[in-house]
Design an enzyme around this catalytic site. Structure first.
Site, mmCIF file in Angstrom:
data_model
loop_
_atom_site.group_PDB
_atom_site.id
_atom_site.type_symbol
_atom_site.label_atom_id
_atom_site.label_comp_id
_atom_site.label_asym_id
_atom_site.label_seq_id
_atom_site.Cartn_x
_atom_site.Cartn_y
_atom_site.Cartn_z
ATOM 1 N N ARG A 99 -7.690 27.435 -102.272
ATOM 2 C CA ARG A 99 -7.775 27.929 -103.638
ATOM 3 C C ARG A 99 -9.258 28.011 -104.007
ATOM 4 O O ARG A 99 -10.081 27.258 -103.466
ATOM 5 C CB ARG A 99 -7.057 26.990 -104.602
ATOM 6 C CG ARG A 99 -5.574 26.786 -104.311
ATOM 7 C CD ARG A 99 -4.976 25.772 -105.282
ATOM 8 N NE ARG A 99 -3.538 25.591 -105.068
ATOM 9 C CZ ARG A 99 -3.007 24.677 -104.273
ATOM 10 N NH1 ARG A 99 -3.796 23.839 -103.615
ATOM 11 N NH2 ARG A 99 -1.695 24.580 -104.127
ATOM 12 N N HIS A 153 1.620 23.266 -100.215
ATOM 13 C CA HIS A 153 2.769 23.516 -101.080
ATOM 14 C C HIS A 153 3.791 22.388 -100.974
ATOM 15 O O HIS A 153 4.066 21.893 -99.877
ATOM 16 C CB HIS A 153 3.468 24.821 -100.690
ATOM 17 C CG HIS A 153 2.706 26.045 -101.062
ATOM 18 N ND1 HIS A 153 2.907 27.268 -100.475
ATOM 19 C CD2 HIS A 153 1.718 26.225 -101.976
ATOM 20 C CE1 HIS A 153 2.089 28.151 -101.007
ATOM 21 N NE2 HIS A 153 1.369 27.544 -101.921
ATOM 22 N N TYR A 203 4.514 33.284 -101.154
ATOM 23 C CA TYR A 203 3.116 33.599 -100.904
ATOM 24 C C TYR A 203 2.974 34.568 -99.741
ATOM 25 O O TYR A 203 2.138 35.450 -99.734
ATOM 26 C CB TYR A 203 2.331 32.329 -100.586
ATOM 27 C CG TYR A 203 1.654 31.690 -101.766
ATOM 28 C CD1 TYR A 203 0.284 31.624 -101.857
ATOM 29 C CD2 TYR A 203 2.405 31.149 -102.797
ATOM 30 C CE1 TYR A 203 -0.340 31.020 -102.939
ATOM 31 C CE2 TYR A 203 1.802 30.546 -103.882
ATOM 32 C CZ TYR A 203 0.431 30.483 -103.949
ATOM 33 O OH TYR A 203 -0.173 29.891 -105.022
ATOM 34 N N LYS A 257 -3.701 20.483 -105.735
ATOM 35 C CA LYS A 257 -3.013 20.273 -107.005
ATOM 36 C C LYS A 257 -2.327 18.916 -107.013
ATOM 37 O O LYS A 257 -1.721 18.493 -106.034
ATOM 38 C CB LYS A 257 -1.979 21.381 -107.238
ATOM 39 C CG LYS A 257 -2.575 22.734 -107.594
ATOM 40 C CD LYS A 257 -1.482 23.721 -107.942
ATOM 41 C CE LYS A 257 -2.058 25.044 -108.418
ATOM 42 N NZ LYS A 257 -0.993 26.015 -108.761
ATOM 43 N N ARG A 281 -6.163 34.048 -100.332
ATOM 44 C CA ARG A 281 -5.304 32.930 -99.899
ATOM 45 C C ARG A 281 -3.928 33.449 -99.494
ATOM 46 O O ARG A 281 -3.357 33.019 -98.482
ATOM 47 C CB ARG A 281 -5.215 31.916 -101.035
ATOM 48 C CG ARG A 281 -4.268 30.741 -100.810
ATOM 49 C CD ARG A 281 -4.479 29.747 -101.946
ATOM 50 N NE ARG A 281 -3.321 28.917 -102.223
ATOM 51 C CZ ARG A 281 -3.082 27.741 -101.633
ATOM 52 N NH1 ARG A 281 -3.900 27.298 -100.698
ATOM 53 N NH2 ARG A 281 -2.031 27.017 -101.975
ATOM 54 N N HIS A 317 -7.507 34.839 -105.260
ATOM 55 C CA HIS A 317 -6.249 34.212 -104.834
ATOM 56 C C HIS A 317 -5.512 35.082 -103.823
ATOM 57 O O HIS A 317 -4.737 34.583 -103.003
ATOM 58 C CB HIS A 317 -5.362 33.925 -106.039
ATOM 59 C CG HIS A 317 -4.541 32.678 -105.887
ATOM 60 N ND1 HIS A 317 -5.086 31.434 -105.636
ATOM 61 C CD2 HIS A 317 -3.193 32.482 -105.919
ATOM 62 C CE1 HIS A 317 -4.128 30.527 -105.541
ATOM 63 N NE2 HIS A 317 -2.969 31.145 -105.704
#
Length: 304
Positions: free
Chosen positions: A159, A276, A285, A182, A253, A250
């Protein structure tokens, strides 16, 4: 207005989300905003401050009124669904603590919306993006900086916030980089030679020596580099290349994941590389077609 007891309950729930669920700060702020907005509406709707007593007796009609109010003030279906999810999670947690029936709130249905699938770049477009970014800047060290950041996005699947958070302690880049993503979740990401070379070239050209506890990527005046600068240079590059507006940082990615899967990568391994929590997120994705997903499935679960 909400009562002190309800404010304390909300604070307790947010602490719970942070401590046990690993929610990131931005996520916690969004949760707080969503729930406070909901409680503020209920105060006005019922003409009284919301406390632990009134909040226990919310009805299906109350939920419909709130959702209609939100849509009436222009809140998009996707945003309302997110707010409803936060409200339900908080309400369910509160019901467990206070011992009341949360069915009226938990039964509320989220509005339907069209999910936006990520749009990765084609391999040649991703390479062209890196090459074009390199020639955007007037100063060679800034060109090297922008190239290094975009190479990390595409070559390591980072990211943009993760790339820009690398500090002097992370360089020279090792063969595997430990990334905190995250919710504070850590993962190991292999560093391709091209990414290591791009970062090394930037560090040699940068007029600001790296400090152990400071980000290595610098703005023009030596302060930390912000995402907007990379977003801007990529916007210029995509205009030159004739790429759509979806060719963002993004998207690099997304491209990393898609190209890796199309080259035969395993979905579970890619899930780990991206950080994830859910495999379904990784599938979204990668944006591969159903035939490719079935091919991967058949390889993993061959028929007798």
């Amino acid at each position: 207005m909400i009562s002190a007891a309800l404010s304390a309950a909300l604070a307790g729930w947010l602490d719970h989300q942070k401590a046990l669920k690993g929610a990131a700060e931005n996520t916690l702020k969004a949760y707080q905003t969503d729930v406070l907005g909901f409680l503020a509406f209920m105060s006005g709707h019922h003409g009284e401050a919301q406390g632990l007593g009134p909040i226990r007796t919310l009805t299906v009609s109350d939920m419909r009124a709130w959702m209609a109010h939100e849509r009436g003030r222009g809140v998009a279906a996707r945003s309302l669904a997110r707010s409803l999810s936060a409200v339900k999670t908080f309400y369910g947690w509160l019901a467990d603590r206070e011992g009341f029936d949360p069915s009226a709130v938990l039964s509320a249905r989220a509005p339907k919306f069209q999910k936006k699938l990520p749009r990765p770049l084609a391999p040649d477009a991703a390479r062209a993006m890196i090459d074009t970014v390199e020639v955007q800047a007037r100063e060679p060290w800034i060109a090297a900086r922008d190239t290094a950041v975009v190479t990390l996005l595409y070559g390591c699947g980072l990211r943009i916030s993760e790339a820009l958070s690398l500090t002097g302690r992370d360089v020279p880049l090792p063969a595997s980089l430990r990334i905190r993503g995250k919710g504070g979740k850590e993962r190991l990401v292999p560093v391709l030679p091209a990414a290591r070379a791009a970062v090394d070239a930037y560090l040699r050209a940068c007029p600001y020596p790296p400090a152990a506890d400071a980000p290595i990527f610098k703005g023009t005046r030596g302060g930390p580099l912000y995402p907007r600068a990379i977003q801007s240079v990529m916007a210029q590059a995509r205009m030159q290349l004739g790429l759509p507006a979806t060719a963002t940082p993004h998207a690099m990615r997304h491209s990393f994941a898609t190209h890796l899967l199309n080259a035969g990568g395993d979905l579970r391994a890619i899930q780990e590389l991206l950080g994830h929590a859910s495999l379904s997120t990784t599938q979204a994705y990668t944006a591969v077609d159903t035939a490719r997903l079935m091919e991967v499935y058949d390889q993993a679960h061959p028929r007798a």
